[in-house]
Write a protein that holds these residues in place. Structure first.
Motif, PDB file in Angstrom:
ATOM      1  N   ALA A  81      56.739  47.782  66.480  1.00 29.98           N
ATOM      2  CA  ALA A  81      55.755  47.180  65.564  1.00 29.98           C
ATOM      3  C   ALA A  81      56.420  47.028  64.212  1.00 29.98           C
ATOM      4  O   ALA A  81      57.404  47.704  63.922  1.00 29.98           O
ATOM      5  N   ALA A 100      49.736  47.595  64.961  1.00 33.53           N
ATOM      6  CA  ALA A 100      50.103  47.755  63.557  1.00 33.53           C
ATOM      7  C   ALA A 100      50.030  49.219  63.163  1.00 33.53           C
ATOM      8  O   ALA A 100      49.088  49.927  63.537  1.00 33.53           O
ATOM      9  N   ARG A 122      56.426  48.104  57.973  1.00 27.67           N
ATOM     10  CA  ARG A 122      55.629  48.081  56.741  1.00 27.67           C
ATOM     11  C   ARG A 122      56.119  49.144  55.745  1.00 27.67           C
ATOM     12  O   ARG A 122      55.337  49.746  55.032  1.00 27.67           O
ATOM     13  N   HIS A 180      52.547  41.985  70.389  1.00 26.34           N
ATOM     14  CA  HIS A 180      51.836  41.688  69.135  1.00 26.34           C
ATOM     15  C   HIS A 180      50.545  42.507  69.155  1.00 26.34           C
ATOM     16  O   HIS A 180      50.187  43.119  70.162  1.00 26.34           O
ATOM     17  N   ASN A 209      46.916  41.322  60.830  1.00 18.57           N
ATOM     18  CA  ASN A 209      48.194  41.884  61.256  1.00 18.57           C
ATOM     19  C   ASN A 209      48.585  43.140  60.500  1.00 18.57           C
ATOM     20  O   ASN A 209      49.351  43.942  61.008  1.00 18.57           O
ATOM     21  N   ALA A 210      48.119  43.277  59.271  1.00 15.35           N
ATOM     22  CA  ALA A 210      48.562  44.426  58.487  1.00 15.35           C
ATOM     23  C   ALA A 210      47.392  45.063  57.751  1.00 15.35           C
ATOM     24  O   ALA A 210      47.293  44.975  56.534  1.00 15.35           O
ATOM     25  N   ALA A 220      41.309  48.433  59.597  1.00 11.59           N
ATOM     26  CA  ALA A 220      41.787  48.340  60.981  1.00 11.59           C
ATOM     27  C   ALA A 220      40.628  48.447  61.958  1.00 11.59           C
ATOM     28  O   ALA A 220      40.542  47.722  62.945  1.00 11.59           O
ATOM     29  N   GLU A 255      46.978  38.209  57.219  1.00 10.84           N
ATOM     30  CA  GLU A 255      47.501  39.498  56.785  1.00 10.84           C
ATOM     31  C   GLU A 255      46.518  40.615  57.121  1.00 10.84           C
ATOM     32  O   GLU A 255      46.893  41.719  57.535  1.00 10.84           O
ATOM     33  N   THR A 281      61.525  46.706  61.609  1.00 11.57           N
ATOM     34  CA  THR A 281      60.848  47.073  62.843  1.00 11.57           C
ATOM     35  C   THR A 281      60.905  48.573  63.071  1.00 11.57           C
ATOM     36  O   THR A 281      61.964  49.202  62.908  1.00 11.57           O
TER      37      THR A 281
END
Lengths: 723, 353
Positions: free
Chosen positions: B265, B349, B268, B346, B225-226, B233, B222, B253
């Protein structure tokens, strides 16, 4: 620390369910002590007598101890702590009132008369037990981060230092203001502004200067000559190809184990009016005999002779610590040897030089033995203080004022030195990893240095030869070199009689007293000094800086000042201990303790604190950590402190000359007496005997305590880690 | 006693005017391995030392297994620690070092020795009983330190940068050994490191700290990716943080507009509008400028470094200078080349603000 949850937390183990033995042990000691030993020293009253007389202080003390121990037995730890904190505090306040403010205490019914009575050893034990009880109890309420060991250590040490350092000095200061007149300030100023203290007449006339200028001039000159000679010697030792024999390092210990006035004595034998050299000069060259030695020149010579080896050790250390890469850098920048010495080496060495200088200055100011033996009409503060106390006109107030002046000078130098050392960190260029070849000295400099140093070394050897052989020839003063053991026999004869050994020599009494007092003081000094070092270096608590300052303060106080302060403070109740062996031990312990503190702090800085922390996370409380982990790693510091305090106690003269009595006479005081009676040979024989004894004692201490066993890479393992 | 959970509730640690840990709250589950990760000075070591009891919290509460230990000293807590420097007692041999904890707890000599030998055996150190720490290699010293910390079977075991004194080859192995040991014995472990790869490799959960506060607490996946914020980040995985716009959101998305290039991406939960975007160095692939004109970014290679198993580029684009990693597969380009950067799908984010 937030208030909401205090001491209610229970440790996870079942240990807390057990009885807390600490208050129980203290109660036992605090009750048995005064029950068996005198509570009042004047009539030998025991605890029972004091309680029967209705004294409030011992009653409160007993009550606090019994309640705290009882509550602990009953498993009520919080109640026990409460009794200990409140009861201990009240009892101590009552004891202080009854002891130090008897008039006030009698007014409110705490004491039976207004004069105040001396406390005995029993009361001392009771007071110490109460201090420890109080300290342990407040740790339960969050003081010292709940660490009872630290709390008890800090508060007990603090109390003792206040009693044996701070209070005597304060008492001495107040004495300076007390006289026949009620106008305190006038009395003080009258004593302070005497011409024989401050006069500068010697600068422009043949009249004598006051003692203060005399003392300062002597200090400045002694510091200048000893530092200069030591610097020259250090440059030759470190920066030339001459390999000084390894024995040279060992020789540096000689001045430390030499009683301070012995060098003066040897100088008289060499250069006095009837001295060996004086006689030779008269016989061979017709140079008339004179008394030049007695006065500034002689004292200066003796002080420089004894100071140079110490200064040399400091400067060699600093010189070796200088990174050669700095000098190599200068060389690559086309600097000549002279330029490198003047612009790189010496400036980097400057803090060490200044430190050495100030140390020598303070030592000169504090020196008592050499001015006494060699001073003649040249008076300095330390001798003037002595004669103000023991002289025909007994003037304690005047002695106190003179002591204040001396204290002001040494404190000023001491504070200057502290500031200097605090700012001197750039000198300590890292010791390792820097390889390189230091720059050679400028051409001609070594030769010049040698021409000064060689005669100096010759003189030093001559002086110590006198000390070592003077006692074993008939009369060294008249150059009668017939070997004899007569002097040794006078002092140290042992006879075998029907009743066993008989110590017939006249020196045995003072010798054994000295050995016993020194042997008692050395371990106490080591314990208090190293414990103080541990709490100062490893624990955080309020008042850390104050404790540090107080311990260092006693280092800066000249022995003569301490001597005067002790007789003024401890000649009257409540702590009336002059004339006992105890005052000698206390004097040594608190005078030498700062050395233990410094050695301990230096040693601890080499030991990774995460070792202590690892021990703590493995369930060891502070006391166990100290015993199982820290102390074994501090063995070199322990040895150094034991040796230093033992040797200093053996050779000290300035403080204890005020404190000795016929019953507790010390070796140095006895020797001074022999010198004053003109019995040089016996005095010198005694000194030689002491020097040999101390060498044996040092070897024994090393053997007993041993060295730390850390394996091949031990020192690295200790110092490893960190962030 | 078995593994226990750990709770920090509003814990603050001040040294005079400096706040080393500022109002930190988190929970570590029993039997989990949690890493405290962050740059030096972020408060991670102070946090660890407060768990051990080596520092006492200025404010807040610390619970172990639900019990308040805030004011207990290190000796009173059921927590042990493996120190960065190992802190083996240099004057004691291996067995005495490992026996130290039981002996301090009042356990008899014979039983303490038995407990110590058992843990030494577990760590493959049988037969080293009488060696001094200075006679062991760095890796062996560390295993002795672990055995010493394990012998009391603590509720919580702490590691303070345990790999920092080992050479690079040994690190991967020791890292795996620690993780295996933790899983086998079901230990609650809190682990401090400043190495993000180490943290991602061993942890159940990672707590990233910055400026005395928690920046994010999440599982390694996590976290990657987030990232919860710019700091995470930036700190994790050398991401390029650029300005972009969420053009539209469809379900989970989002379609992003990055200087004209359109990429997808995870949304969220963000609404369309300007946004900061983290581009992992491997989120883009290089293509020749002429090969395709379908979207992507154009850029000029400023530097190109060959690192054996991959290439590292610094590429000037309309988004600013980007750090891009690409396989060294024979299609490398040199400095000055014009390239097209295409999203791989991929490693991109959006960062909630």
């Amino acid at each position: 620390m937030p208030r909401r949850s205090k001491a209610r937390h229970r440790p996870p183990t079942d240990r807390i369910a057990m009885i807390d033995r600490f208050p129980v042990i203290l109660a036992a000691a605090g009750l048995i002590g005064p029950a068996a030993l005198a509570y009042h020293a004047d009539d030998g009253t025991r605890l029972a007598g004091a309680l029967a007389a209705g004294h409030a202080a011992p009653a409160l003390g007993c009550l606090a101890l019994v309640l705290a121990a009882g509550a602990s037995f009953a498993g009520a730890q919080r109640a026990s702590a409460l009794f200990g904190a409140v009861g201990g505090m009240l009892a101590l306040v009552a004891m202080i009132l009854a002891g130090f403010f008897p008039a006030l205490a009698a007014g409110i019914g705490f004491a039976d008369n207004e004069v105040g009575r001396p406390i005995g050893p029993g009361a001392g034990i009771l007071a110490l037990a109460l201090v420890a009880l109080f300290a342990g109890a407040i740790a339960r309420f969050g003081a010292f981060r709940n660490d009872r060991f630290v709390s008890v250590s800090v508060i007990t040490i603090g109390t003792l230092v206040v009693l044996f350092v701070f209070w005597p000095v304060l008492r001495m200061l107040s004495e300076a203001f007390q006289g026949e007149s009620e106008a305190r300030a006038a009395v003080f100023l009258d004593r302070l502004l005497q011409g024989d203290i401050w006069s500068l007449a010697c600068l422009w006339s043949t009249a004598r200067c006051g003692v203060a200028p005399n003392t300062v001039i002597l200090g400045i000159l002694a510091a200048f000559f000893s530092t200069t000679l030591a610097l020259g010697l250090a440059l030759l030792a470190v920066r030339t190809n001459v390999r000084f024999p390894r024995a040279f390092d060992a020789l540096a210990i000689l001045p430390i184990i030499t009683p301070p006035f012995v060098i003066g004595l040897a100088l008289i034998v060499l250069f006095g009016r009837t001295g060996l050299v004086t006689g030779a000069l008269w016989d061979w060259f017709g140079i008339p005999r004179s008394r030049w030695l007695y006065g500034l020149p002689g004292v200066l010579l003796a002080q420089v002779l004894s100071q140079v080896p110490l200064s040399f050790l400091i400067l060699v250390g600093s010189l070796k610590a200088l990174s050669p890469t700095l000098e190599e850098a200068a060389q690559t920048l086309r600097a000549t040897r002279t330029r490198i010495l003047m612009t790189v080496t010496l400036p980097l060495l400057l803090p060490a030089i200044a430190n050495t200088y100030l140390l020598a200055f303070v030592e000169s100011l504090a020196d008592f033995g050499n001015p006494l033996v060699l001073g003649g009409n040249f008076e300095v503060l330390s001798t003037k203080i002595f004669f103000a106390v023991v002289g025909a006109q007994h003037e304690p107030g005047r002695a106190a004022v003179l002591a204040m002046v001396l204290l002001a000078f040494t404190l000023a130098a001491f504070l200057l030195q502290m500031r200097l050392l605090a700012n001197a960190s750039f000198v300590t260029v890292s010791g390792k990893g820097d390889s390189g070849v230091p720059a050679a000295l400028p051409k001609g400099l070594p030769a010049g240095l040698w021409s000064v140093i060689i005669p100096w070394i010759g003189l030093t050897i001559a002086v110590y030869s006198i000390v070592l052989i003077g006692g074993f020839v008939k009369d060294i003063g008249r150059f009668d070199m017939t070997p004899t053991l007569d002097h040794l026999r006078t002092g140290f004869l042992v006879e075998w009689t029907d009743n066993g050994l008989f110590w017939a020599g006249s020196a045995w009494d003072s010798f054994w007293t000295t050995v016993l007092v020194s042997a008692a003081a050395a371990p106490l000094t080591a314990i208090i000094g190293l414990l103080t070092a541990y709490v100062l270096a490893r624990q955080k608590f309020h008042g850390r800086r104050s404790l540090e300052f107080l311990t260092m303060l006693s280092f800066a106080i000249p022995g003569t000042v301490i001597g005067v302060a002790y007789i003024l403070a401890f000649n009257v109740p409540p702590v009336e201990i002059t004339g006992t062996g105890f005052i000698l031990i206390a004097c040594f312990v608190f005078r030498n303790m700062p050395v233990g503190v410094r050695a301990g702090i230096a040693a601890l800085s080499q030991i990774d604190p995460s070792l202590d922390e690892a021990s703590a996370t493995l369930r060891a409380r502070t006391g166990r950590t100290l015993v199982a982990v820290v102390l074994p790693l501090m063995k070199p510091a322990i040895v150094a402190t034991l040796i230093f305090s033992f040797v200093h106690a053996m050779t000290a003269v300035s403080a204890i000359i005020f404190l000795v009595t016929a019953r507790y006479n010390m070796a140095t005081a006895y020797i001074v007496g022999r010198v004053e009676a003109g019995e040089y040979s016996l005095a010198i024989a005694y000194c030689a005997f002491m020097i040999v004894f101390m060498i044996v004692a040092i070897a024994t201490i090393r053997l007993l305590v041993g060295e730390a066993r850390l394996g091949r890479r031990g020192s690295e393992a200790i110092a490893a880690g960190g962030h | 006693m078995g593994p226990a959970s750990l709770d920090f509730i509003g814990v603050t640690k001040r040294y005079g005017a400096v706040t080393a840990v500022d109002d930190v709250s988190f929970r570590c589950e029993a039997g989990s391995l949690t890493t405290l990760l962050g740059p030096s000075g972020c408060g991670k070591t102070t946090t660890l030392r407060m768990i051990a009891g080596l520092e006492l919290a200025s404010e807040g509460r610390i619970l172990i297994d639900g019990k308040d230990v805030t004011h207990l000293s290190a000796a009173e807590r059921d927590v042990t620690m493996v120190f960065q420097s190992y802190a083996l007692f240099p004057h004691m041999n291996v067995l005495d070092n490992v026996m130290y904890g039981p002996r301090s707890s009042g356990i008899g000599k014979a039983q303490a020795a038995e407990m110590a030998r058992e843990k030494l055996g577990l760590l493959g150190l049988s037969g080293y009983d009488t060696r001094l720490p200075s006679e062991l290699s760095g890796g062996q010293q560390q295993r002795v330190a672990v055995a010493r910390a394990l012998v009391l079977e603590p509720s919580i075991l702490l590691f303070d940068e345990p790999l920092s004194n080992l050479d690079a080859r040994l690190r991967r192995k020791v890292r795996e050994d620690i993780r295996a040991l933790q899983k086998d014995l079901g230990l609650t472990v809190v682990y401090v490191t400043h190495d993000q790869e180490e943290a991602l490799a061993v942890s159940d959960e990672v707590i990233v700290m910055s400026n005395a506060r928690i920046a994010q607490k999440a599982s390694p996946r996590e976290l990657w990716n987030a990232p919860a914020n710019l700091f995470v980040a930036d700190f994790i995985g050398d991401a390029n943080v650029v300005d972009g716009t969420i053009a539209s959101v469809a379900g989970d998305t989002a379609v992003l507009d990055l200087a004209g290039a359109s990429v997808e991406a995870p949304a969220r939960g963000l609404a369309p509008g300007p946004v900061k975007v983290a581009l992992r160095p491997d989120a883009l692939r290089l293509a020749p400028l002429a090969a395709s004109d379908a979207g992507g970014l154009t850029g000029t290679v400023r530097t190109a470094s060959y690192l054996g198993k991959h290439m590292e580029y610094e590429i000037e684009t309309p988004l600013g200078e980007l750090f891009v990693v690409a396989p060294a597969d024979g299609d490398e380009v040199g400095a000055g080349a014009e390239v097209r950067l295409l999203p791989k799908g991929h490693g991109i984010a959006v960062i909630p603000q």
